[in-house]
Design a protein around this motif. Structure first.
Motif, PDB file in Angstrom:
ATOM      1  N   ALA A  64     -12.950   0.719  23.762  1.00 17.23           N
ATOM      2  CA  ALA A  64     -12.205   0.835  22.510  1.00 17.23           C
ATOM      3  C   ALA A  64     -11.358   2.110  22.479  1.00 17.23           C
ATOM      4  N   GLY A  65     -11.904   3.182  23.049  1.00 14.20           N
ATOM      5  CA  GLY A  65     -11.166   4.450  23.069  1.00 14.20           C
ATOM      6  C   GLY A  65      -9.855   4.317  23.819  1.00 14.20           C
ATOM      7  N   GLY A  66      -9.913   3.618  24.951  1.00 13.31           N
ATOM      8  CA  GLY A  66      -8.703   3.402  25.744  1.00 13.31           C
ATOM      9  C   GLY A  66      -7.675   2.625  24.956  1.00 13.31           C
ATOM     10  N   LEU A  67      -8.151   1.683  24.161  1.00 14.02           N
ATOM     11  CA  LEU A  67      -7.236   0.867  23.362  1.00 14.02           C
ATOM     12  C   LEU A  67      -6.485   1.711  22.343  1.00 14.02           C
ATOM     13  N   THR A  68      -7.207   2.660  21.743  1.00 16.65           N
ATOM     14  CA  THR A  68      -6.568   3.531  20.762  1.00 16.65           C
ATOM     15  C   THR A  68      -5.358   4.206  21.381  1.00 16.65           C
ATOM     16  N   GLU A  69      -5.582   4.682  22.591  1.00 17.21           N
ATOM     17  CA  GLU A  69      -4.505   5.354  23.284  1.00 17.21           C
ATOM     18  C   GLU A  69      -3.278   4.449  23.392  1.00 17.21           C
ATOM     19  N   PHE A  70      -3.510   3.177  23.726  1.00 20.45           N
ATOM     20  CA  PHE A  70      -2.381   2.257  23.868  1.00 20.45           C
ATOM     21  C   PHE A  70      -1.731   1.961  22.513  1.00 20.45           C
ATOM     22  N   ALA A  71      -2.574   1.728  21.512  1.00 19.27           N
ATOM     23  CA  ALA A  71      -2.018   1.397  20.200  1.00 19.27           C
ATOM     24  C   ALA A  71      -1.189   2.552  19.661  1.00 19.27           C
ATOM     25  N   ASP A  72      -1.527   3.761  20.091  1.00 21.64           N
ATOM     26  CA  ASP A  72      -0.777   4.913  19.600  1.00 21.64           C
ATOM     27  C   ASP A  72       0.555   5.103  20.313  1.00 21.64           C
ATOM     28  N   MET A  73       0.811   4.266  21.322  1.00 19.21           N
ATOM     29  CA  MET A  73       2.070   4.433  22.057  1.00 19.21           C
ATOM     30  C   MET A  73       3.233   3.756  21.349  1.00 19.21           C
TER      31      MET A  73
ATOM     32  N   PRO B 156       0.851  -1.190   0.000  1.00 18.32           N
ATOM     33  CA  PRO B 156       0.000   0.000   0.000  1.00 18.32           C
ATOM     34  C   PRO B 156       0.886   1.239   0.000  1.00 18.32           C
ATOM     35  N   ALA B 157       0.519   2.192  -0.825  1.00 16.38           N
ATOM     36  CA  ALA B 157       1.381   3.346  -0.985  1.00 16.38           C
ATOM     37  C   ALA B 157       1.090   4.402   0.069  1.00 16.38           C
ATOM     38  N   ASN B 158       0.976   3.966   1.280  1.00 16.54           N
ATOM     39  CA  ASN B 158       0.763   4.936   2.344  1.00 16.54           C
ATOM     40  C   ASN B 158       2.095   5.186   3.002  1.00 16.54           C
ATOM     41  N   MET B 159       2.577   6.412   2.880  1.00 17.31           N
ATOM     42  CA  MET B 159       3.932   6.669   3.339  1.00 17.31           C
ATOM     43  C   MET B 159       4.039   6.870   4.840  1.00 17.31           C
ATOM     44  N   ASN B 160       2.929   6.918   5.530  1.00 15.22           N
ATOM     45  CA  ASN B 160       3.048   7.160   6.957  1.00 15.22           C
ATOM     46  C   ASN B 160       3.255   5.838   7.692  1.00 15.22           C
ATOM     47  N   ILE B 161       4.520   5.525   7.929  1.00 12.05           N
ATOM     48  CA  ILE B 161       4.867   4.230   8.529  1.00 12.05           C
ATOM     49  C   ILE B 161       4.215   4.078   9.894  1.00 12.05           C
ATOM     50  N   LEU B 162       4.350   5.117  10.683  1.00  8.44           N
ATOM     51  CA  LEU B 162       3.823   5.061  12.039  1.00  8.44           C
ATOM     52  C   LEU B 162       2.324   4.736  12.022  1.00  8.44           C
ATOM     53  N   ALA B 163       1.597   5.402  11.126  1.00  3.97           N
ATOM     54  CA  ALA B 163       0.151   5.165  11.058  1.00  3.97           C
ATOM     55  C   ALA B 163      -0.130   3.719  10.681  1.00  3.97           C
ATOM     56  N   GLN B 164       0.698   3.168   9.796  1.00  8.34           N
ATOM     57  CA  GLN B 164       0.482   1.774   9.400  1.00  8.34           C
ATOM     58  C   GLN B 164       0.723   0.823  10.556  1.00  8.34           C
ATOM     59  N   LEU B 165       1.803   1.094  11.293  1.00 11.81           N
ATOM     60  CA  LEU B 165       2.098   0.224  12.431  1.00 11.81           C
ATOM     61  C   LEU B 165       0.967   0.326  13.460  1.00 11.81           C
ATOM     62  N   GLN B 166       0.530   1.556  13.696  1.00  7.89           N
ATOM     63  CA  GLN B 166      -0.541   1.741  14.674  1.00  7.89           C
ATOM     64  C   GLN B 166      -1.789   0.971  14.259  1.00  7.89           C
ATOM     65  N   GLN B 167      -2.069   0.989  12.982  1.00  6.23           N
ATOM     66  CA  GLN B 167      -3.227   0.276  12.466  1.00  6.23           C
ATOM     67  C   GLN B 167      -3.152  -1.213  12.829  1.00  6.23           C
TER      68      GLN B 167
ATOM     69  N   HIS C 235      -3.752  -1.647  16.500  1.00  2.00           N
ATOM     70  CA  HIS C 235      -5.171  -1.481  16.832  1.00  2.00           C
ATOM     71  C   HIS C 235      -5.892  -2.808  16.675  1.00  2.00           C
ATOM     72  N   GLU C 236      -5.633  -3.443  15.539  1.00  2.00           N
ATOM     73  CA  GLU C 236      -6.325  -4.700  15.273  1.00  2.00           C
ATOM     74  C   GLU C 236      -5.921  -5.768  16.285  1.00  2.00           C
ATOM     75  N   ALA C 237      -4.631  -5.824  16.568  1.00  2.00           N
ATOM     76  CA  ALA C 237      -4.151  -6.855  17.490  1.00  2.00           C
ATOM     77  C   ALA C 237      -4.680  -6.637  18.903  1.00  2.00           C
ATOM     78  N   LEU C 238      -4.865  -5.378  19.256  1.00  2.00           N
ATOM     79  CA  LEU C 238      -5.305  -5.078  20.618  1.00  2.00           C
ATOM     80  C   LEU C 238      -6.822  -5.221  20.786  1.00  2.00           C
ATOM     81  N   ALA C 239      -7.509  -5.223  19.631  1.00  2.00           N
ATOM     82  CA  ALA C 239      -8.968  -5.067  19.670  1.00  2.00           C
ATOM     83  C   ALA C 239      -9.657  -5.990  20.671  1.00  2.00           C
ATOM     84  N   ASP C 240      -9.294  -7.308  20.690  1.00  2.00           N
ATOM     85  CA  ASP C 240     -10.104  -8.160  21.560  1.00  2.00           C
ATOM     86  C   ASP C 240      -9.621  -8.213  23.006  1.00  2.00           C
ATOM     87  N   LEU C 241      -8.722  -7.306  23.346  1.00  2.00           N
ATOM     88  CA  LEU C 241      -8.399  -7.152  24.764  1.00  2.00           C
ATOM     89  C   LEU C 241      -9.414  -6.247  25.451  1.00  2.00           C
TER      90      LEU C 241
END
Ligand code: ARG
Length: 687
Positions: A44-53, A17-28, A31-37
């Protein structure tokens, strides 16, 4: 999404995928991996915070990026952090996608997850960027938003000051960056063309204008007349403040005496309050000294003191001239119509010099016939109420001391606040924005806070983001607000000219030390000096965290080493010179076809930095701070410099390696050029 670059497909590489924002891709992926925690303790909002770390690693030992949420998350879930990390890693490994970007994640220490990007992925991304011309692989924003940016916005009758340059430069950078990301952006220069300053000009025009001078050079004469009236008005205001200041000093002297007595007993608290009392007294005293000096200056000046004697109630008269203008008095309207274009021409000259343009310039006067309606509507909807003859919006439900937002004065006059309400309504109805940004200095914070609260009550614009992009003060060497010597517009041009003059000195003194290419055509010199001089001023503004004050210094902003435009422009020109030597022909098309190899760590580090461009731009958009981009460019220039020290380019060991390194040079140059361009700064091919 755009088509994957053909050369990758042709070589059978995966069309990443030609998305140059590496960090955003990793965060994505996280997010998915953390989802079922998500569960009882965690939404879900709290999870976003963690995935963004996730952060770029400081040390390559720990990979390229590092996720460090396992510790706080473990605490929240009451589980050992390493277990949490292990569970996430397992999930990441099982899910598709991340494996294309990274090697299998490693867990380190108490639960850090280290990510190392795959070299083949870096290469593919970089080649995609290389083939993508000026866009360098940066994807258009998704979702696309509609932005309105209000910046520059000087009061045109008044001489502009450096603060307006700061607003102009920051606003212009945000405008360019948002546009580059394909957002829909409209700029609107909300000039002050209707306020009290026009009362001053009109009064001055009537009483102090020298017709001969006015005919010769209108701008200068209007400027003189404005400053003259302004000094008189401040003179009388100052005289009124005098007794109050003296009383304050007396009071502070008494406090000091009391504190001194208390401090004799060695009481720590008393000593502290004594120091504080001394400081306050010093401050008030120097305020008084300054005021007295400025009053005396007026009294010593024959012309000013005569005018002061002749117009003792000039303040009131100026207000009356403004009121007459607003009420439609034909003479004042006529004068206004005559002088406004003169004022506008002057600011236009400055914009040309700064290479800034606006989509709209709807000044305060544009809204004048809507103001009465705004006030009426606010009253009808019971958002504002009458109080002591004035009309104001009150926020006293939650705080009885909250200052009111006055929209009409006792005498019927409308205010800055009223105009801004009319403006916000117009912008929303006309342009349907998702976001409105106001790039205005921090002293107006209260105004915008009140404006936004009122607009929310009045227009119910829950979904429109309203942001005051505030910035600090430009200071002089003495730590006080920076003023050009004469404190006027001429001074502002003087400032730009001085930067240009010094830029020429810097560039040329360097030339002397260099080889024999001293002779250069005059036009070139001028272009270089302009780009370097203006670039230095802009970059100095932009590279500061905008909310802090900063000291204006020509030497610092034109330094050839360090985080300056000059350094970046040099880096760019040096790279270009590799190509201009004629030994290295490599157009954009062949760059795209050049297989890149990452042999040495310095090559890999440079390549990775190049891929972070999108991350830097996203960071700017996230909090409207252009210094994320300057920091990035500085890091990139440094990576390049290490690369150039450690890797031969023209003398590379093999022709393939030479081509690969030339491609790295080329993408670096293009990224520097585009990055500076997005800050409104020009590069030059030769320096
Ligand atoms: N003219 C104002 C000044 O020079 C700035 C206006 C900012 N924009 C706004 N919509 N209030 O201080």
């Amino acid at each position: 999404m755009r088509e994957p670059p053909t050369n990758l497909v042709a070589r059978g590489m995966a069309p990443y995928p030609a998305n140059m924002n590496i960090l955003a891709q990793l965060q994505q992926h996280f997010h998915e991996a953390l989802a079922d925690l998500a569960g009882d303790n965690l939404d879900a909002g709290g999870l976003t915070e963690f995935a963004d770390m996730i952060r770029p690693s400081q040390d390559p030992k720990f990979g390229d990026y590092q996720a460090n949420f396992a510790m706080p998350l473990g605490k929240r879930l009451d589980r050992p952090p390493r277990d949490v990390a292990a569970q996430i890693v397992e999930r990441l490994n099982a899910a598709p996608g991340l494996g294309e970007i990274c090697l299998p994640p490693e867990i380190a220490g108490p639960g850090f997850i280290n990510l190392r990007l795959r070299d083949d992925w870096i290469i593919a991304q970089l080649m995609h960027a290389a083939a993508d011309g000026e866009r360098l692989g940066i994807e258009p924003a998704n979702p696309r938003r509609k932005y309105i940016i209000d910046y520059s916005s000087p009061n045109v009758a008044k001489p502009m000051h450096v603060g307006h340059i700061r607003s102009t430069v920051i606003g212009d950078a945000l405008y360019r960056i948002l546009r580059f990301l394909d957002h829909s952006v409209t700029s609107d220069n909300h000039i002050g063309d209707w306020g009290t300053q026009f009362g001053m000009i009109i009064f001055g025009y009537k009483h102090f204008r020298i017709q001969e001078e006015y005919e010769k050079y209108r701008v200068a004469e209007l400027g003189r007349v404005y400053r003259f009236v302004n000094r008189l008005v401040s003179y009388f205001e100052g005289k009124q403040r005098l007794p109050e200041l003296k009383a304050r000093i007396k009071q502070q002297e008494e406090t000091l005496a009391r504190d001194e007595a208390a401090a004799i007993h060695g009481d720590k608290k008393a000593e502290k309050s004594l120091r504080q009392a001394k400081r306050s007294l010093d401050e008030t005293r120097s305020e008084l000294d300054e005021l007295q000096a400025s009053l005396e200056a007026v009294e010593r000046d024959g012309e000013l003191s005569a005018a002061a004697a002749a117009h003792p109630d000039i303040g009131k008269q100026v207000r009356e001239e403004t009121a007459k203008l607003h009420a439609g008095d034909p003479e004042n309207r006529q004068i206004w119509k005559e002088v406004l274009p003169v004022c506008e021409l002057e600011i236009e000259r400055l914009y040309e010099r700064l290479r800034v343009r606006f989509d709209h310039t709807l000044g305060e006067s544009f809204y004048q016939d809507r103001l009465a309606g705004v006030v009426q509507d606010l009253l009808d909807r019971e958002i504002a109420r009458r109080s002591e003859g004035a009309v104001a919006v009150f926020f006293d439900d939650d705080n009885p001391d909250a200052p009111p937002f006055i929209v009409q004065k006792k005498d019927g006059a409308f205010l800055y606040a009223t105009t801004d309400l009319a403006t916000i309504q117009f912008r929303i109805n006309e342009w349907h924005p998702d976001v409105i940004l106001y790039v205005v200095d921090h002293r107006q914070s209260l105004h915008f806070e009140q404006l936004f609260r009122t607009a929310r009550k009045w227009l119910g614009v829950e979904n429109v983001e309203l942001t005051h992009v505030s910035f600090g003060t430009v200071l002089g060497d003495d730590g006080r607000p920076f003023k050009t010597r004469s404190g006027d517009t001429v001074g502002l041009f003087g400032l730009l000219n001085e930067a240009k003059r010094r830029a020429e000195e810097v560039v040329f003194s360097n030339d002397e030390a260099k080889d024999g290419e001293r002779e250069r055509p005059a036009k070139d010199t001028d272009e270089v000096a302009e780009a370097v001089g203006i670039g230095a001023i802009k970059y100095a503004d932009l590279s500061q965290n905008r909310t802090s004050d900063y000291v204006f210094s020509y030497d610092k902003m034109l330094a050839m080493n360090g985080n300056t435009a000059t350094y970046m422009q040099y880096a760019y020109a040096r790279i270009r010179s590799i190509f201009s030597k004629g030994e290295a022909e490599l157009g954009p098309i062949s760059v795209a076809d050049t297989p890149i190899t990452l042999e040495k760590p310095a090559e890999r580090a440079l390549a990775l930095e190049l891929l972070r461009f999108g991350e830097a731009l996203a960071a700017v958009v996230s909090d409207y701070r252009p210094n994320h981009l300057t920091n990035y460019l500085f890091a990139l220039a440094n990576r390049y410099s290490t690369f150039y020290e450690q890797c031969h380019v023209l003398k590379a060991e093999t022709p393939e390696l030479k081509r690969s390194r030339l491609a790295l040079c080329d993408v670096t140059a293009r990224t520097l050029r585009q990055g500076l361009n997005l800050l409104g700064i020009n590069v030059v091919e030769k320096m």
